[in-house]
Design a protein around this motif. Sequence first.
Motif, PDB file in Angstrom:
ATOM      1  N   MET A   1     -19.208  95.346 -31.817  1.00  0.00           N
ATOM      2  CA  MET A   1     -17.824  94.944 -31.985  1.00  0.00           C
ATOM      3  C   MET A   1     -17.106  95.046 -30.648  1.00  0.00           C
ATOM      4  N   SER A   2     -16.271  94.078 -30.358  1.00  0.00           N
ATOM      5  CA  SER A   2     -15.493  94.061 -29.120  1.00  0.00           C
ATOM      6  C   SER A   2     -14.041  94.406 -29.414  1.00  0.00           C
ATOM      7  N   THR A   3     -13.442  95.155 -28.497  1.00  0.00           N
ATOM      8  CA  THR A   3     -12.042  95.528 -28.622  1.00  0.00           C
ATOM      9  C   THR A   3     -11.264  94.975 -27.441  1.00  0.00           C
ATOM     10  N   ILE A   4     -10.199  94.259 -27.762  1.00  0.00           N
ATOM     11  CA  ILE A   4      -9.335  93.703 -26.724  1.00  0.00           C
ATOM     12  C   ILE A   4      -7.970  94.362 -26.816  1.00  0.00           C
ATOM     13  N   LEU A   5      -7.469  94.816 -25.687  1.00  0.00           N
ATOM     14  CA  LEU A   5      -6.129  95.387 -25.617  1.00  0.00           C
ATOM     15  C   LEU A   5      -5.162  94.261 -25.299  1.00  0.00           C
ATOM     16  N   LEU A   6      -4.134  94.145 -26.113  1.00  0.00           N
ATOM     17  CA  LEU A   6      -3.149  93.071 -25.969  1.00  0.00           C
ATOM     18  C   LEU A   6      -1.771  93.691 -25.729  1.00  0.00           C
ATOM     19  N   PRO A   7      -1.449  94.000 -24.476  1.00  0.00           N
ATOM     20  CA  PRO A   7      -0.122  94.538 -24.176  1.00  0.00           C
ATOM     21  C   PRO A   7       0.924  93.435 -24.358  1.00  0.00           C
ATOM     22  N   ILE A   8       2.026  93.769 -25.006  1.00  0.00           N
ATOM     23  CA  ILE A   8       3.050  92.766 -25.279  1.00  0.00           C
ATOM     24  C   ILE A   8       4.418  93.219 -24.781  1.00  0.00           C
ATOM     25  N   ASP A   9       5.298  92.227 -24.655  1.00  0.00           N
ATOM     26  CA  ASP A   9       6.715  92.492 -24.447  1.00  0.00           C
ATOM     27  C   ASP A   9       7.436  91.907 -25.659  1.00  0.00           C
ATOM     28  N   ASP A  10       8.714  91.637 -25.546  1.00  0.00           N
ATOM     29  CA  ASP A  10       9.444  91.111 -26.706  1.00  0.00           C
ATOM     30  C   ASP A  10       9.601  89.597 -26.656  1.00  0.00           C
ATOM     31  N   ASP A  11       8.883  88.922 -25.774  1.00  0.00           N
ATOM     32  CA  ASP A  11       8.961  87.478 -25.614  1.00  0.00           C
ATOM     33  C   ASP A  11       8.015  86.793 -26.603  1.00  0.00           C
ATOM     34  N   GLU A  12       8.583  85.998 -27.512  1.00  0.00           N
ATOM     35  CA  GLU A  12       7.775  85.344 -28.539  1.00  0.00           C
ATOM     36  C   GLU A  12       6.846  84.277 -27.967  1.00  0.00           C
ATOM     37  N   GLN A  13       7.264  83.586 -26.897  1.00  0.00           N
ATOM     38  CA  GLN A  13       6.372  82.591 -26.304  1.00  0.00           C
ATOM     39  C   GLN A  13       5.162  83.260 -25.684  1.00  0.00           C
ATOM     40  N   HIS A  14       5.356  84.412 -25.063  1.00  0.00           N
ATOM     41  CA  HIS A  14       4.217  85.153 -24.527  1.00  0.00           C
ATOM     42  C   HIS A  14       3.267  85.511 -25.667  1.00  0.00           C
TER      43      HIS A  14
ATOM     44  N   ASP B   1     -12.785  96.702 -24.252  1.00  0.00           N
ATOM     45  CA  ASP B   1     -13.716  95.839 -23.534  1.00  0.00           C
ATOM     46  C   ASP B   1     -13.020  94.860 -22.593  1.00  0.00           C
ATOM     47  N   ALA B   2     -11.765  94.525 -22.884  1.00  0.00           N
ATOM     48  CA  ALA B   2     -11.009  93.583 -22.057  1.00  0.00           C
ATOM     49  C   ALA B   2      -9.525  93.757 -22.333  1.00  0.00           C
TER      50      ALA B   2
END
Length: 133
Positions: free
Chosen positions: A1-14, A92-93
Motif C-alpha cells: 500500500m502506498s501513502t501520499i501526504l497531501l498538504p492543503i491550504d484553504d484554496d478550493e482550486q488548489h 511514500d510521496a
Amino acid sequence: MSTILLPIDDDEQHAKDQIATITGLPFETHELTVTVLHVFTDNPNSASITQLKSARLIEEALQDEGIDVELDERSNDPADEILSYAEEHDVDAICLAGRKRSRTGKLLFGSVTQDVILNSNLPILVAGTDPVE
C-alpha cells in the motif's frame, strides 16, 4: 500500500488540482491511502481541518474514487510540519499544490513548496492549474 501526504491550504482550486493529480496516478485505488494535512500558522479560534471546505472537497472526491482518506492537522511553520509529518509517518510521496506565476515567478515556487522540495528526499508531486495537453 502506498501513502501520499497531501498538504492543503484553504484554496478550493488548489484542492481540485490536487484531486486531479491523485486520481490520475497509476495506482489501484485500494492500494492507496491519502493523508490530507493542514498546517495552521495562526489558529486563535481552534479551527479544525474538518471546517475547511478544501479538506471536505478532497475527502469526498477521493473517497468517491475508493481511496482511503485520513485528515490530520498541525500548527506551526507549514514547511517544517509537512517535512516532519512525512518523516514521522513514513509516507511514500508528497503532493503539493502549485500556483500560476509570472515568467519571473516561474523561476521559484512558493516558499512552502520550495522548502519542501529542497528539503525532502521523497518524490514530490506538484499539482498545477494548467491542463496537460
